[in-house]
Scaffold this active site. Sequence first.
Site, PDB file in Angstrom:
ATOM      1  N   SER A  60       0.726  -1.369  -0.015  1.00 20.15           N
ATOM      2  CA  SER A  60      -0.066  -0.047  -0.062  1.00 20.15           C
ATOM      3  C   SER A  60       0.883   1.122  -0.078  1.00 20.15           C
ATOM      4  O   SER A  60       0.335   2.358  -0.412  1.00 20.15           O
ATOM      5  CB  SER A  60      -0.840   0.063   1.230  1.00 20.15           C
ATOM      6  OG  SER A  60      -0.274  -0.093   2.433  1.00 20.15           O
ATOM      7  N   GLY A  80      -1.673  -4.572   1.361  1.00 19.24           N
ATOM      8  CA  GLY A  80      -1.853  -5.720   2.063  1.00 19.24           C
ATOM      9  C   GLY A  80      -1.113  -6.743   1.517  1.00 19.24           C
ATOM     10  O   GLY A  80      -0.850  -7.769   2.311  1.00 19.24           O
ATOM     11  N   ASN A  98       4.496  -5.506   5.840  1.00 22.78           N
ATOM     12  CA  ASN A  98       3.433  -6.250   6.465  1.00 22.78           C
ATOM     13  C   ASN A  98       3.753  -7.549   6.942  1.00 22.78           C
ATOM     14  O   ASN A  98       3.081  -8.166   7.856  1.00 22.78           O
ATOM     15  CB  ASN A  98       2.300  -6.595   5.152  1.00 22.78           C
ATOM     16  CG  ASN A  98       1.620  -5.569   5.017  1.00 22.78           C
ATOM     17  OD1 ASN A  98       1.162  -4.591   5.563  1.00 22.78           O
ATOM     18  ND2 ASN A  98       1.242  -5.281   3.602  1.00 22.78           N
ATOM     19  N   ASP A 153      -3.909   7.117  10.095  1.00 19.99           N
ATOM     20  CA  ASP A 153      -3.734   5.751  10.669  1.00 19.99           C
ATOM     21  C   ASP A 153      -2.124   5.706  11.224  1.00 19.99           C
ATOM     22  O   ASP A 153      -1.690   4.816  11.899  1.00 19.99           O
ATOM     23  CB  ASP A 153      -3.855   4.700   9.514  1.00 19.99           C
ATOM     24  CG  ASP A 153      -2.891   4.976   8.466  1.00 19.99           C
ATOM     25  OD1 ASP A 153      -2.094   5.770   8.196  1.00 19.99           O
ATOM     26  OD2 ASP A 153      -3.231   4.247   7.263  1.00 19.99           O
ATOM     27  N   HIS A 176       0.562   5.280   6.592  1.00 20.52           N
ATOM     28  CA  HIS A 176       0.607   5.852   5.261  1.00 20.52           C
ATOM     29  C   HIS A 176       0.970   7.249   5.320  1.00 20.52           C
ATOM     30  O   HIS A 176       0.060   8.312   5.762  1.00 20.52           O
ATOM     31  CB  HIS A 176      -0.770   5.177   4.527  1.00 20.52           C
ATOM     32  CG  HIS A 176      -1.014   3.968   4.585  1.00 20.52           C
ATOM     33  ND1 HIS A 176      -1.941   3.241   5.488  1.00 20.52           N
ATOM     34  CD2 HIS A 176      -0.404   3.049   3.968  1.00 20.52           C
ATOM     35  CE1 HIS A 176      -1.836   2.004   5.119  1.00 20.52           C
ATOM     36  NE2 HIS A 176      -1.016   1.597   4.021  1.00 20.52           N
TER      37      HIS A 176
END
Length: 251
Positions: free
Chosen positions: A72, A109, A138, A221, A224
Amino acid sequence: MMTKSLRYYCIPRNFSTLLLSTAISLMLFSCGQKQEQSTADSTTDTENTAQENVENTTKSEDKKVILFFGNSLTAGYGLEPEQAFPALIQKKLDSLNLDYQVVNAGLSGETTASGDSRLEWVLERQDIDIFVLELGANDGLRGIPTEETNRNLRSMIAKVKEANADAKIILAGMMVPPNMGPEYSNRFQKLYPAIAEEENVMLIPFLLQNVAGETELNQGDGIHPTAEGQEIVANNVWQVMKDAIEEIPNS
């Protein structure tokens, strides 16, 4: 095939402070599973976009291709496509009258395992002159064993070399928060430099340098980057990419 020895770029002067800032930023994400779900919900959209970017790109004889393969962060989660750092790299290339075409194959993801599985599909459809590998964050957030991350990253590098022997490969380094355990965090931190040196690829020590942990440079968040943050990330990438471009004949 790249023959020059490993070079390091943009290494932070105060590494411990940077690591702490990174930890704060990443912990906000790992502790907030709602955002993880939000990112997961966007995966279908970014997957479609990534596939379209690859399928709709036809390499012209006078343009070389730079492919960004990541999660992402590369896809530009929460932003317009033109605000993501790959698009900003394209603008930089155009401003310098460099005949390169950027392809953004970022997928929200994505882990190194899923990336390794997806890469063959991409390589079958896209010739590459420069390949930027941005995966592993991730994995770290999910506590995936570093041995698996290491194996997957090396597998992807090997696949790119096999498909495009002359392609320059740039590996984007990442970090994980110490709440994953000091031993795990330490192993993860050392992973990217070791792979870059042993596989003879170029290294961005930390993709989110000067962005991670900076509230005003990240979305709600905490992980990002905002549009402004993406501009800094693009500069981090450019410091390494410009040298890769210089090594390519007729650039």
